[in-house]
Write an enzyme that holds these catalytic residues in place. Sequence first.
Site, mmCIF file in Angstrom:
data_model
loop_
_atom_site.group_PDB
_atom_site.id
_atom_site.type_symbol
_atom_site.label_atom_id
_atom_site.label_comp_id
_atom_site.label_asym_id
_atom_site.label_seq_id
_atom_site.Cartn_x
_atom_site.Cartn_y
_atom_site.Cartn_z
ATOM 1 C CD GLU A 79 -78.530 68.461 3.388
ATOM 2 O OE1 GLU A 79 -79.065 68.991 2.816
ATOM 3 O OE2 GLU A 79 -77.791 68.788 4.385
ATOM 4 N NE ARG A 102 -65.700 76.437 3.698
ATOM 5 C CZ ARG A 102 -65.184 76.466 4.920
ATOM 6 N NH1 ARG A 102 -63.980 76.682 5.183
ATOM 7 N NH2 ARG A 102 -65.374 75.356 5.548
ATOM 8 C CB CYS A 152 -71.587 65.861 2.097
ATOM 9 S SG CYS A 152 -70.763 65.480 3.830
ATOM 10 C CG HIS A 195 -74.980 67.331 6.157
ATOM 11 N ND1 HIS A 195 -75.375 67.841 4.732
ATOM 12 C CD2 HIS A 195 -73.785 67.020 6.022
ATOM 13 C CE1 HIS A 195 -74.290 67.717 3.851
ATOM 14 N NE2 HIS A 195 -73.259 67.046 4.763
#
Length: 216
Positions: free
Chosen positions: A82, A92, A145, A168
């Site tokens: 990342e 979500r 995260c 990730h």
Amino acid sequence: MHKIVLIAGFEPFGGETINPAWEAVKDMDGLEVMPGYHVVTAMLPCVFDKVCHVLIDAIRGVQPDIVIAVGQAGGRSDISLERIAINVDDARIPDNLGQQPIDRPVDETGPAAYFSTLPIKAMMLALREEGIPASISNSAGTFVCNHAFYSLMHSLRGRPDVRAGFIHIPYLPQQAARFPGTPSMSDEQVAAAVLTAIRSAATTEVDLQVPGGALH
């Protein structure tokens, strides 16, 4: 004097009984990953209002030289290094305590984003040289995260002596088996990837300038 690498992996979330992030790193605690570099591991809760405190307490406790947080990203096909953490929570699904913040800043006083201070391009090439699929990701999402990644970098602002960032990883095969066509990676390969990433971070003073961007 030896140096400390803090590796933090998340607990299961979203109805899963395992999280490949923790499965891959849990046995690394105490490992001398290379001469002079020792690993300390920490499990992170998948809870917005707790994860930053657990991570920051771990940093205060062991005073690491390198910090790498690892999280599951089901559907991704490779090791995603990342690049950036953004100052927004937009969940979500609920976290493990049922919290589901929408369009809320991670830190009301913080900047819009922080960049990883790991040598992500060098890490990407090192992983590929080991035969492990890897790429640069420009979005860590907006779930726990990213919250952890942003909180990590915010806590280390003004600390150039500590390199930190987020990785990730894909589902484990047993997770992906429930969703035909979904990519996966074994915990052995993920563990090998984390070790390679550590070694690259420890031995690369200045990151490489090689292509790693995206067109969209």
